[in-house]
Design a protein around this motif. Structure first.
Motif, PDB file in Angstrom:
ATOM      1  N   ARG A 147      -1.426   4.008  11.740  1.00 58.35           N
ATOM      2  CA  ARG A 147      -0.432   3.040  11.280  1.00 58.35           C
ATOM      3  C   ARG A 147       0.649   3.737  10.467  1.00 58.35           C
ATOM      4  O   ARG A 147       0.341   4.437   9.508  1.00 58.35           O
ATOM      5  N   PRO A 148       1.931   3.547  10.798  1.00 59.84           N
ATOM      6  CA  PRO A 148       2.992   4.101   9.954  1.00 59.84           C
ATOM      7  C   PRO A 148       2.922   3.493   8.554  1.00 59.84           C
ATOM      8  O   PRO A 148       2.619   2.299   8.402  1.00 59.84           O
ATOM      9  N   ILE A 149       3.187   4.302   7.546  1.00 58.50           N
ATOM     10  CA  ILE A 149       3.140   3.812   6.164  1.00 58.50           C
ATOM     11  C   ILE A 149       4.441   4.129   5.442  1.00 58.50           C
ATOM     12  O   ILE A 149       5.151   5.081   5.776  1.00 58.50           O
ATOM     13  N   ARG A 150       4.732   3.292   4.453  1.00 59.51           N
ATOM     14  CA  ARG A 150       5.892   3.476   3.581  1.00 59.51           C
ATOM     15  C   ARG A 150       5.462   3.175   2.154  1.00 59.51           C
ATOM     16  O   ARG A 150       4.573   2.345   1.913  1.00 59.51           O
ATOM     17  N   CYS A 151       6.104   3.825   1.207  1.00 54.28           N
ATOM     18  CA  CYS A 151       5.840   3.512  -0.192  1.00 54.28           C
ATOM     19  C   CYS A 151       6.362   2.102  -0.512  1.00 54.28           C
ATOM     20  O   CYS A 151       7.164   1.528   0.236  1.00 54.28           O
ATOM     21  N   ARG A 152       5.892   1.561  -1.609  1.00 58.04           N
ATOM     22  CA  ARG A 152       6.274   0.197  -1.994  1.00 58.04           C
ATOM     23  C   ARG A 152       7.742   0.134  -2.412  1.00 58.04           C
ATOM     24  O   ARG A 152       8.290   1.102  -2.951  1.00 58.04           O
ATOM     25  N   PRO A 153       8.377  -1.022  -2.231  1.00 58.17           N
ATOM     26  CA  PRO A 153       9.684  -1.219  -2.854  1.00 58.17           C
ATOM     27  C   PRO A 153       9.540  -1.070  -4.370  1.00 58.17           C
ATOM     28  O   PRO A 153       8.529  -1.467  -4.957  1.00 58.17           O
ATOM     29  N   ALA A 154      10.545  -0.502  -5.009  1.00 62.60           N
ATOM     30  CA  ALA A 154      10.425  -0.166  -6.428  1.00 62.60           C
ATOM     31  C   ALA A 154      10.484  -1.408  -7.304  1.00 62.60           C
ATOM     32  O   ALA A 154      11.452  -2.161  -7.243  1.00 62.60           O
ATOM     33  N   PRO A 155       9.463  -1.621  -8.142  1.00 63.73           N
ATOM     34  CA  PRO A 155       9.544  -2.672  -9.147  1.00 63.73           C
ATOM     35  C   PRO A 155      10.223  -2.133 -10.408  1.00 63.73           C
ATOM     36  O   PRO A 155      10.429  -0.919 -10.534  1.00 63.73           O
ATOM     37  N   PRO A 156      10.565  -3.002 -11.362  1.00 64.03           N
ATOM     38  CA  PRO A 156      10.954  -2.488 -12.683  1.00 64.03           C
ATOM     39  C   PRO A 156       9.817  -1.633 -13.242  1.00 64.03           C
ATOM     40  O   PRO A 156       8.641  -1.892 -12.955  1.00 64.03           O
ATOM     41  N   LEU A 157      10.164  -0.645 -14.034  1.00 65.83           N
ATOM     42  CA  LEU A 157       9.150   0.298 -14.502  1.00 65.83           C
ATOM     43  C   LEU A 157       8.040  -0.410 -15.267  1.00 65.83           C
ATOM     44  O   LEU A 157       6.868  -0.021 -15.166  1.00 65.83           O
ATOM     45  N   ASP A 158       8.364  -1.460 -16.018  1.00 66.90           N
ATOM     46  CA  ASP A 158       7.323  -2.139 -16.787  1.00 66.90           C
ATOM     47  C   ASP A 158       6.382  -2.955 -15.904  1.00 66.90           C
ATOM     48  O   ASP A 158       5.384  -3.485 -16.389  1.00 66.90           O
ATOM     49  N   GLN A 159       6.683  -3.039 -14.603  1.00 71.92           N
ATOM     50  CA  GLN A 159       5.783  -3.703 -13.656  1.00 71.92           C
ATOM     51  C   GLN A 159       5.162  -2.713 -12.669  1.00 71.92           C
ATOM     52  O   GLN A 159       4.528  -3.115 -11.693  1.00 71.92           O
ATOM     53  N   ALA A 160       5.324  -1.430 -12.935  1.00 71.26           N
ATOM     54  CA  ALA A 160       4.842  -0.402 -12.021  1.00 71.26           C
ATOM     55  C   ALA A 160       3.411   0.000 -12.353  1.00 71.26           C
ATOM     56  O   ALA A 160       3.034   0.130 -13.520  1.00 71.26           O
ATOM     57  N   LEU A 161       2.619   0.206 -11.303  1.00 68.63           N
ATOM     58  CA  LEU A 161       1.268   0.729 -11.436  1.00 68.63           C
ATOM     59  C   LEU A 161       1.326   2.230 -11.158  1.00 68.63           C
ATOM     60  O   LEU A 161       1.735   2.647 -10.070  1.00 68.63           O
ATOM     61  N   ILE A 162       0.927   3.036 -12.131  1.00 66.11           N
ATOM     62  CA  ILE A 162       1.099   4.485 -12.074  1.00 66.11           C
ATOM     63  C   ILE A 162      -0.251   5.180 -12.107  1.00 66.11           C
ATOM     64  O   ILE A 162      -1.100   4.872 -12.956  1.00 66.11           O
ATOM     65  N   CYS A 201      -1.408  10.240  -1.536  1.00 66.13           N
ATOM     66  CA  CYS A 201      -1.442   9.393  -0.342  1.00 66.13           C
ATOM     67  C   CYS A 201      -1.411   7.912  -0.701  1.00 66.13           C
ATOM     68  O   CYS A 201      -0.882   7.097   0.067  1.00 66.13           O
ATOM     69  N   ASP A 202      -1.941   7.556  -1.856  1.00 68.61           N
ATOM     70  CA  ASP A 202      -1.865   6.167  -2.297  1.00 68.61           C
ATOM     71  C   ASP A 202      -0.428   5.780  -2.652  1.00 68.61           C
ATOM     72  O   ASP A 202      -0.027   4.628  -2.455  1.00 68.61           O
ATOM     73  N   VAL A 203       0.358   6.723  -3.162  1.00 69.10           N
ATOM     74  CA  VAL A 203       1.794   6.463  -3.329  1.00 69.10           C
ATOM     75  C   VAL A 203       2.420   6.204  -1.957  1.00 69.10           C
ATOM     76  O   VAL A 203       3.188   5.257  -1.766  1.00 69.10           O
ATOM     77  N   ALA A 204       2.079   7.049  -0.996  1.00 64.98           N
ATOM     78  CA  ALA A 204       2.637   6.921   0.352  1.00 64.98           C
ATOM     79  C   ALA A 204       2.300   5.574   0.978  1.00 64.98           C
ATOM     80  O   ALA A 204       3.131   4.964   1.661  1.00 64.98           O
ATOM     81  N   ALA A 205       1.083   5.083   0.756  1.00 60.84           N
ATOM     82  CA  ALA A 205       0.626   3.845   1.371  1.00 60.84           C
ATOM     83  C   ALA A 205       1.003   2.603   0.575  1.00 60.84           C
ATOM     84  O   ALA A 205       0.670   1.492   0.994  1.00 60.84           O
ATOM     85  N   GLY A 206       1.672   2.778  -0.563  1.00 60.01           N
ATOM     86  CA  GLY A 206       2.078   1.636  -1.366  1.00 60.01           C
ATOM     87  C   GLY A 206       0.973   1.049  -2.217  1.00 60.01           C
ATOM     88  O   GLY A 206       1.074  -0.084  -2.689  1.00 60.01           O
ATOM     89  N   ARG A 207      -0.080   1.801  -2.465  1.00 59.97           N
ATOM     90  CA  ARG A 207      -1.187   1.306  -3.279  1.00 59.97           C
ATOM     91  C   ARG A 207      -0.937   1.491  -4.772  1.00 59.97           C
ATOM     92  O   ARG A 207      -1.578   0.843  -5.597  1.00 59.97           O
ATOM     93  N   VAL A 208      -0.079   2.429  -5.106  1.00 64.37           N
ATOM     94  CA  VAL A 208       0.440   2.579  -6.461  1.00 64.37           C
ATOM     95  C   VAL A 208       1.940   2.850  -6.340  1.00 64.37           C
ATOM     96  O   VAL A 208       2.434   3.260  -5.285  1.00 64.37           O
ATOM     97  N   ASP A 209       2.660   2.600  -7.423  1.00 68.59           N
ATOM     98  CA  ASP A 209       4.110   2.776  -7.401  1.00 68.59           C
ATOM     99  C   ASP A 209       4.540   4.200  -7.742  1.00 68.59           C
ATOM    100  O   ASP A 209       5.663   4.603  -7.407  1.00 68.59           O
TER     101      ASP A 209
END
Length: 271
Positions: A147-162, A201-209
């Motif tokens: 499955r092709p993957i993309r990172c998540r659309p960027a949230p505001p930093l205070d809503q980002a999971l790092i 890879c979790d950044v790549a799959a959109g699992r974390v920002d």
């Protein structure tokens, strides 16, 4: 400029070999893990361990790749190193997340990258306990299984999971904890998985920002960095620098620059 899989006939061969080597090593590690698994050696500190399975997996990977491409070079975490003459070098972490593996936790991976003249052109990260393999060829996008993957659309930093990681050297880890203490109120939350390649890879799959860590080695980040970039993430180190042992940062565009700035202000790049 990155070459694409269609414009360079050697890249599909390298990808196929990396996928097969990672699958074989992953099955060895998953199915061959002894109940009485023990520590074979230590690395940076007494709690940064090597098991007998790290060594066996690296021998499997390097032996398989050398059989098919005998002129290539190697850089491996558990000691595999040779220059080669083909211009291709394999960068291998046979077991990323060794402590997780030692304790029976599922977050560990086999990470294999192929570099040409210093540029990573193929990356594969297999996570057997998830049944997942992430892969990328330079210029060809990133995939999770098929499955092709993309990172998540960027949230505001205070809503980002790092995501982040910590050193096994006591004094370094203590400084990293102080940095994290300052940063946690600026984010949604922080996650610490214990395997850098999986985090990338979790950044790549959109699992974390986003993700950051100090103290990574080339084998920790080579494959995951390419996969994250091919999924649309930005990667780097300190501002204007490439990812390195000093600092590695990967995040969705829009999160990357403010995260990198906070890390610079917080002194995340030094002990």
């Amino acid at each position: 400029m990155y070459v694409t899989a269609t414009s360079d006939p050697v890249l599909p061969e390298l990808l196929a070999l990396a996928l097969e080597a990672a699958d074989r090593a992953g099955r060895l590690l998953r199915d061959g893990r002894p109940d009485d698994l023990s520590v074979a050696a230590t690395k940076s500190s007494p709690i940064d361990v090597v098991t007998e399975m790290d060594i066996a997996a690296e021998k499997l990977v390097t032996g398989f790749l050398a059989e098919h491409r005998p002129d290539d070079g190697f850089l491996g975490e558990e000691g595999a190193s040779r220059a080669g003459t083909s211009g291709i070098r394999w960068v291998v972490d046979p077991l990323d997340g060794t402590v997780n593996y030692l304790y029976g936790l599922p977050t560990w991976a086999v990470s294999i990258a192929a570099q040409r003249e210093g540029e990573t052109v193929v990356g594969v990260v297999a996570v057997p306990m998830r049944g997942e393999t992430s892969r990328a060829v330079a210029g060809g996008g990133a995939f999770l299984n098929d499955r092709p993957i993309r990172c998540r659309p960027a949230p505001p930093l205070d809503q980002a999971l790092i995501a982040t990681g910590f050193s096994y050297v006591r004094d370094v880890r203590a400084h990293q904890a102080r940095v994290a203490e300052r940063l946690i109120p600026r984010f949604r939350d922080i996650r610490r998985g214990g395997a850098a390649a999986v985090d990338l890879c979790d950044v790549a799959a959109g699992r974390v920002d986003g993700y950051y860590e100090r103290g990574l080695n080339p084998w920790d980040l080579a494959a995951g960095d390419l996969i994250a970039r091919e999924a649309g993430a930005l990667t780097g180190g300190r501002p204007g620098e490439a990812p390195s042992g000093e600092l590695t940062v990967a995040a969705a565009p829009g999160v990357f620059a403010p995260l990198q700035g906070l890390l610079e202000e917080s002194g995340a790049w030094h002990d």
